[in-house]
Design a protein around this motif. Sequence first.
Motif, mmCIF file in Angstrom:
data_model
loop_
_atom_site.group_PDB
_atom_site.id
_atom_site.type_symbol
_atom_site.label_atom_id
_atom_site.label_comp_id
_atom_site.label_asym_id
_atom_site.label_seq_id
_atom_site.Cartn_x
_atom_site.Cartn_y
_atom_site.Cartn_z
ATOM 1 N N THR A 28 0.826 -1.220 0.000
ATOM 2 C CA THR A 28 0.000 0.000 0.000
ATOM 3 C C THR A 28 0.851 1.257 0.000
ATOM 4 O O THR A 28 0.305 2.371 -0.006
ATOM 5 C CB THR A 28 -0.932 0.009 1.224
ATOM 6 O OG1 THR A 28 -0.151 -0.063 2.428
ATOM 7 C CG2 THR A 28 -1.915 -1.153 1.167
ATOM 8 N N LYS A 29 2.191 1.113 0.005
ATOM 9 C CA LYS A 29 3.093 2.265 -0.041
ATOM 10 C C LYS A 29 3.940 2.185 -1.300
ATOM 11 O O LYS A 29 4.365 1.106 -1.711
ATOM 12 C CB LYS A 29 3.991 2.304 1.190
ATOM 13 C CG LYS A 29 3.219 2.492 2.495
ATOM 14 C CD LYS A 29 4.151 2.524 3.687
ATOM 15 C CE LYS A 29 3.380 2.693 4.986
ATOM 16 N NZ LYS A 29 4.283 2.679 6.166
ATOM 17 N N GLY A 30 4.227 3.373 -1.871
ATOM 18 C CA GLY A 30 4.958 3.430 -3.125
ATOM 19 C C GLY A 30 6.387 2.952 -3.028
ATOM 20 O O GLY A 30 6.968 2.514 -4.034
ATOM 21 N N ASP A 31 6.999 3.019 -1.836
ATOM 22 C CA ASP A 31 8.386 2.540 -1.688
ATOM 23 C C ASP A 31 8.439 1.048 -1.374
ATOM 24 O O ASP A 31 9.496 0.520 -1.012
ATOM 25 C CB ASP A 31 9.107 3.340 -0.608
ATOM 26 C CG ASP A 31 8.472 3.162 0.761
ATOM 27 O OD1 ASP A 31 7.427 2.474 0.872
ATOM 28 O OD2 ASP A 31 9.007 3.731 1.744
ATOM 29 N N MET A 32 7.316 0.375 -1.498
ATOM 30 C CA MET A 32 7.202 -1.082 -1.309
ATOM 31 C C MET A 32 7.578 -1.520 0.106
ATOM 32 O O MET A 32 8.047 -2.631 0.325
ATOM 33 C CB MET A 32 8.065 -1.840 -2.337
ATOM 34 C CG MET A 32 7.959 -1.314 -3.762
ATOM 35 S SD MET A 32 6.323 -1.494 -4.462
ATOM 36 C CE MET A 32 6.433 -3.155 -5.110
ATOM 37 N N SER A 33 7.358 -0.634 1.075
ATOM 38 C CA SER A 33 7.603 -0.988 2.472
ATOM 39 C C SER A 33 6.290 -1.379 3.123
ATOM 40 O O SER A 33 5.213 -1.231 2.539
ATOM 41 C CB SER A 33 8.240 0.196 3.205
ATOM 42 O OG SER A 33 7.350 1.304 3.216
ATOM 43 N N GLY A 34 6.379 -1.861 4.338
ATOM 44 C CA GLY A 34 5.175 -2.244 5.058
ATOM 45 C C GLY A 34 4.789 -3.692 4.795
ATOM 46 O O GLY A 34 5.580 -4.511 4.312
ATOM 47 N N ASP A 35 3.538 -4.011 5.144
ATOM 48 C CA ASP A 35 3.067 -5.394 5.052
ATOM 49 C C ASP A 35 3.004 -5.867 3.597
ATOM 50 O O ASP A 35 2.658 -5.108 2.683
ATOM 51 C CB ASP A 35 1.678 -5.512 5.676
ATOM 52 C CG ASP A 35 1.699 -5.234 7.170
ATOM 53 O OD1 ASP A 35 2.778 -5.373 7.772
ATOM 54 O OD2 ASP A 35 0.635 -4.859 7.717
#
Length: 671
Positions: free
Chosen positions: A184-191
């Motif tokens: 869900t984040k543009g930098d491909m971080s998170g779940d």
Amino acid sequence: MKKRLISILLSLCMVLTLLPATVLSAGVGTSKAGDAAFTLSASSASCADGHTGELGSIQVTGVDISKWKLDKKITIQYDVQYRCTDSSCELYHSDDSFFSYSGKHTFVDTNAEFCHKKISESFTATIPTDLTSGGAKNFSVSFMLTSDKGIYESVLHEQNVNLCTENYYSVRCWECTGCEYFFTKGDMSGDKLTKDNVYFHPVGHKLNNVPAKDPTCVGKGTVEYWHCERCTRNFGDEQGTSELTTIETNAPLAAHRYDANGACEVCNRKAAAGVQANAGMVWYDTMGKALTALTDGAQLSINADYADTITLNHTCTVEVKAGVTAADIRIENAENCVVTIVNNGIISNLSGYTGKVVLMSAGGTYGKVINQTSGGNVGSFLYGDPEDANKFCYYKNLTNGKWILPAEATTNTQSNVKVSYAPMAYIEIAGDGVTGSEGSYAFTTSSGNTVAFTATAKTADGEDSANIAYKWYYDGQDGTILSEKAELTIENIKAGNRTVVCMATADDYSISAKLVITVTGEKESQSFTLSVSKTTVGIREKILPLLSVEGIKEDAAITYYLMNGDSPAPESDTVIDENFAFAQTGTGSIYAYTAETDNYAATASAPVSITVTPHADHCICGGMFNHTHENVEWQAWDGKSEIKYEQKWVQVSEYTKQGRYVAYVYLTGNV
């Protein structure tokens, strides 16, 4: 030598930026490298003996990502130039030459994230170098491999609006084409989310029936339709198969529905104006329509701001509502035309003719009032009650606060005014035993009593006025305040006749009422002082000019007496008038006697003793030049006998004396 210095500087820096590695074209296959650009740099270099190394060029010759899908490995191929900086070392070169080495290194992506995250991995290469003397010596370089992005493309999926008939993404997300996870984040971080977490099959329409509606004053009518809550589309059938491009009908808008106050019950729009004749008020969208409907004797109610001129030529009443501005109202000099104005808003400009305009009391303001009659005045516009001469309108100047009577409004123009009855018409004074009305009252009591009164300011209609400031004082003594309330109490009132004034003020307008109080009983005495300018006088010297008094109240009349007995007795003592003078030497007692006033009894002052000598003190010569007289034996003169003159030298100028015949005469009064 210059090249040598540059080489040393590069060695000290020890971090070298490389040319971008060969970028594999995007596609499917074991050789896909994506759009990532790789950079190989070195942080340190040394020979096996621990000497500081120097690097020439570093180049990436290839990046193999073909095995990442299978075993999460990436292999890099590179070329590097190197040498030792210690001149005693066999890996040292004194010229510009370097040793060369082609190597490769394989990275293991333990977190399986090289596909969508930037790469930043380090490794150390040990390079065996054959020596010219035989044998070999190792050279070590610490490398860092970085990339500007992951090796696989990421795809943005927007959140879908149409949930009803198409597969949809429930959130805005990015898909990694390498690992096939969603973020869900543009930098491909998170779940990491799987496709099942974000991508769903259509759920179908959720339709609600909307009945057909007639047009209103602000909106067109609509047909019956079914509205989907999810995709917001409209359909002509409950199955949702016939989508409508419009739901509006072609019927014209409805007329406004005005309530009793001229406001539309649908859209709250104000009517421009209303006309009331025999029936109830009829409201109109435009002023033009209202003026067309206006008939003799009707009322025109201006309900909304109007910037143009309103011209009136027949008898009617015009009301301007509160909060409404009428720019210009003109009353023509037409036969049988009388226009009555009730202004609760703002009339910027009002003009008319004598006998054609009647201005009633109301809460609004006028920017300018003009009487166009030759020699006319705006005072003639003000309303006066034909049955009550005390009930009439004023102008109030809003610039200086002055209230202007009709008779005072003698010009043909007034600016920045309002028209109103006076805030008060008269003051009513009440109390036990008070008589009178409308500003003139009387009251009788006995001395020593406590009396109380209450004032109430009244309008011309006899109603109690509001927000009134009161002030009570004795007539002629407005600087001495008895009370600043509506109520007045006087304790232990003294005998006499006194007038109390009650003043009421509101909105810069003041009126007053008088209460005449008669108090029976014994009046108090005056308290004053008799003064004599000199206590020794000559016979035949006029006495009245020497006498004065201080402390007299109520301008009581004063008579001076020569006391004939042991105490003042005005009925038998001698009056000292302008001709009075003592005829013989001795002493006498003089007193002043005041006449009775409204509030004080007749009073005699304390006597003053006076001494009478044969003649008065020597007079002072009135001549122009300083000189003295010798002592003269004064003798009484009967006013008829011959006066004897003596020749004397008399100073007639600053340096000159002349002979003169002189006689000395002492006058004891005016002759």
